[in-house]
Design an enzyme around this catalytic site. Sequence first.
Site, PDB file in Angstrom:
ATOM      1  N   HIS A   1      95.181  81.559  32.118  1.00 40.54           N
ATOM      2  CA  HIS A   1      95.628  80.649  33.180  1.00 40.54           C
ATOM      3  C   HIS A   1      94.758  80.811  34.441  1.00 40.54           C
ATOM      4  CE1 HIS A   1      99.341  78.249  34.605  1.00 40.54           C
ATOM      5  NE2 HIS A   1      98.344  78.000  35.422  1.00 40.54           N
TER       6      HIS A   1
ATOM      7  N   ARG B   1      99.942  72.370  30.943  1.00 40.54           N
ATOM      8  CA  ARG B   1     100.991  73.343  30.668  1.00 40.54           C
ATOM      9  C   ARG B   1     101.071  73.566  29.166  1.00 40.54           C
ATOM     10  NH1 ARG B   1     100.511  75.068  35.002  1.00 40.54           N
ATOM     11  NH2 ARG B   1     101.978  75.059  36.752  1.00 40.54           N
TER      12      ARG B   1
HETATM   13  P1  NDP Z   1     100.083  65.146  39.042  1.00 38.78           P
HETATM   14  O1  NDP Z   1     101.552  65.147  39.229  1.00 38.78           O
HETATM   15  O2  NDP Z   1      99.199  64.635  40.126  1.00 38.78           O
HETATM   16  O3  NDP Z   1      99.703  64.305  37.733  1.00 38.78           O
HETATM   17  C1  NDP Z   1     100.454  64.354  36.567  1.00 38.78           C
HETATM   18  C2  NDP Z   1      99.940  63.287  35.623  1.00 38.78           C
HETATM   19  O4  NDP Z   1     100.672  63.342  34.406  1.00 38.78           O
HETATM   20  C3  NDP Z   1     100.150  61.871  36.197  1.00 38.78           C
HETATM   21  O5  NDP Z   1      99.058  61.041  35.867  1.00 38.78           O
HETATM   22  C4  NDP Z   1     101.396  61.414  35.449  1.00 38.78           C
HETATM   23  O6  NDP Z   1     101.513  60.006  35.304  1.00 38.78           O
HETATM   24  C5  NDP Z   1     101.177  62.050  34.105  1.00 38.78           C
HETATM   25  N1  NDP Z   1     102.434  62.162  33.357  1.00 38.78           N
HETATM   26  C6  NDP Z   1     103.515  62.918  33.640  1.00 38.78           C
HETATM   27  N2  NDP Z   1     104.487  62.731  32.729  1.00 38.78           N
HETATM   28  C7  NDP Z   1     103.996  61.824  31.861  1.00 38.78           C
HETATM   29  C8  NDP Z   1     104.510  61.232  30.683  1.00 38.78           C
HETATM   30  N3  NDP Z   1     105.732  61.507  30.240  1.00 38.78           N
HETATM   31  N4  NDP Z   1     103.743  60.327  30.037  1.00 38.78           N
HETATM   32  C9  NDP Z   1     102.502  60.028  30.478  1.00 38.78           C
HETATM   33  N5  NDP Z   1     101.939  60.559  31.588  1.00 38.78           N
HETATM   34  C10 NDP Z   1     102.692  61.463  32.252  1.00 38.78           C
HETATM   35  O7  NDP Z   1      99.688  66.638  38.650  1.00 38.78           O
HETATM   36  P2  NDP Z   1      98.236  67.330  38.795  1.00 38.78           P
HETATM   37  O8  NDP Z   1      97.213  66.403  38.265  1.00 38.78           O
HETATM   38  O9  NDP Z   1      98.074  67.864  40.161  1.00 38.78           O
HETATM   39  O10 NDP Z   1      98.414  68.555  37.814  1.00 38.78           O
HETATM   40  C11 NDP Z   1      98.655  68.359  36.425  1.00 38.78           C
HETATM   41  C12 NDP Z   1      99.163  69.648  35.816  1.00 38.78           C
HETATM   42  O11 NDP Z   1      98.086  70.577  35.719  1.00 38.78           O
HETATM   43  C13 NDP Z   1     100.202  70.352  36.689  1.00 38.78           C
HETATM   44  O12 NDP Z   1     101.498  69.873  36.391  1.00 38.78           O
HETATM   45  C14 NDP Z   1     100.048  71.773  36.319  1.00 38.78           C
HETATM   46  O13 NDP Z   1     101.011  72.089  35.353  1.00 38.78           O
HETATM   47  C15 NDP Z   1      98.659  71.875  35.711  1.00 38.78           C
HETATM   48  N6  NDP Z   1      97.782  72.790  36.472  1.00 38.78           N
HETATM   49  C16 NDP Z   1      97.256  73.865  35.820  1.00 38.78           C
HETATM   50  C17 NDP Z   1      96.426  74.735  36.491  1.00 38.78           C
HETATM   51  C18 NDP Z   1      95.734  75.848  35.774  1.00 38.78           C
HETATM   52  O14 NDP Z   1      95.237  76.781  36.403  1.00 38.78           O
HETATM   53  N7  NDP Z   1      95.640  75.803  34.460  1.00 38.78           N
HETATM   54  C19 NDP Z   1      96.156  74.584  37.937  1.00 38.78           C
HETATM   55  C20 NDP Z   1      96.702  73.365  38.495  1.00 38.78           C
HETATM   56  C21 NDP Z   1      97.495  72.510  37.769  1.00 38.78           C
HETATM   57  P3  NDP Z   1     101.628  59.071  36.614  1.00 38.78           P
HETATM   58  O15 NDP Z   1     100.244  59.060  37.208  1.00 38.78           O
HETATM   59  O16 NDP Z   1     102.020  57.769  36.086  1.00 38.78           O
HETATM   60  O17 NDP Z   1     102.639  59.721  37.502  1.00 38.78           O
END
Ligand code: NDP
Length: 313
Positions: A276, A228
């Site tokens: 995006h 994001r």
């Molecule tokens: P997930 O919810 O599976 O993973 C999120 C990851 O971020 C997890 O490993 C989580 O940690 C980590 N995280 C969140 N907050 C923190 C923090 N404060 N400190 C450290 N680590 C943190 O999401 P996805 O992998 O499915 O997707 C990730 C992002 O990619 C989505 O939120 C979306 O915004 C973006 N996206 C973009 C797309 C595009 O077309 N550009 C398409 C699809 C997704 P933990 O494992 O410990 O929970």
Amino acid sequence: MRIVLSLPRAQIPDWTARFAAALPGATIDAVNGPEPDGPLPPPADYLVCWGRCATLLAAQPRLRAVFALAAGPGHLFASDPRLGREIPLVRLEDAGMAAPMFHYVLAAVLRHALDLDRYAAQAREARWQALPPRAPDRFAVGVLGLGTIGGAIARGLAAQGFAVRGWSRSAKAIDGVTAFAADALDAFLDGLDVVVGALPSTPATDGLLDARRLARLADGAAVVNVGRGRLIVDADLVALLDAGKLAHATLDVFAEEPLPAAHPFWRHPKVTVTPHVSGPTLPGPSIAQVAEKILRLERGLAVTGVVDRARGY
Ligand code: NDP
């Protein structure tokens, strides 16, 4: 069972037919989204929406769940106070997005690891000069976020032989990836040749890559962001690119989308902007995943991918 879909008008016929095929017996209504421009459908059990759907949500008194056609739909919590409290908000988990997102990141990493931009600059001057090769195992790539998407990216980069680091809130063990805990962000960033953003937007991640943190990367490092846009402080990134500290940024996501025409990223020679597109929402796998979860909920079973309102993702 009644389902209402909120989709851009052009997608309504195809998606409605596919949902009807996946959930025979369900009554499916569809409205133009994000803002409906016709009469609202009768109360439904499940709402499937792409983007904001506040008006539709407000007219839905008995929803059992809302399915977002996105992997990071935390921003939807602002549309209705019931979301994440009385009504679960369920996100897409991979649904065919992880593979193209890995390819996008790999292309950006290889561009940098192989010095393709520097060779292109030399070619413009007809300069035949080999640069020192960079061995993949000494080329440090760090992935911020090791969830469904970030985990797939980190695994894929490790399989290519890069020295991969990963950073996440909770501890993760991925073969070939050196994991860093949430409180070890500075150590994770130190000396990285490429940092890759695969984080959701939350109060804890917005503005994370500011001047101080970006300065920890190796001299001449590159930034890639597919998570994001709010992750990055745009002005700090531009300043470090201008100063020569950073070599390049490949950005697929932005704090404001579409990226405003006057934004400096558009015309910056060291920034690649894509609109995006790294992780497209694919109708086949997305509808199969949502339909399977609806059937589980109908049988009283739990589903994965429920977004946590307190964490924001
Ligand atoms: P997930 O919810 O599976 O993973 C999120 C990851 O971020 C997890 O490993 C989580 O940690 C980590 N995280 C969140 N907050 C923190 C923090 N404060 N400190 C450290 N680590 C943190 O999401 P996805 O992998 O499915 O997707 C990730 C992002 O990619 C989505 O939120 C979306 O915004 C973006 N996206 C973009 C797309 C595009 O077309 N550009 C398409 C699809 C997704 P933990 O494992 O410990 O929970």
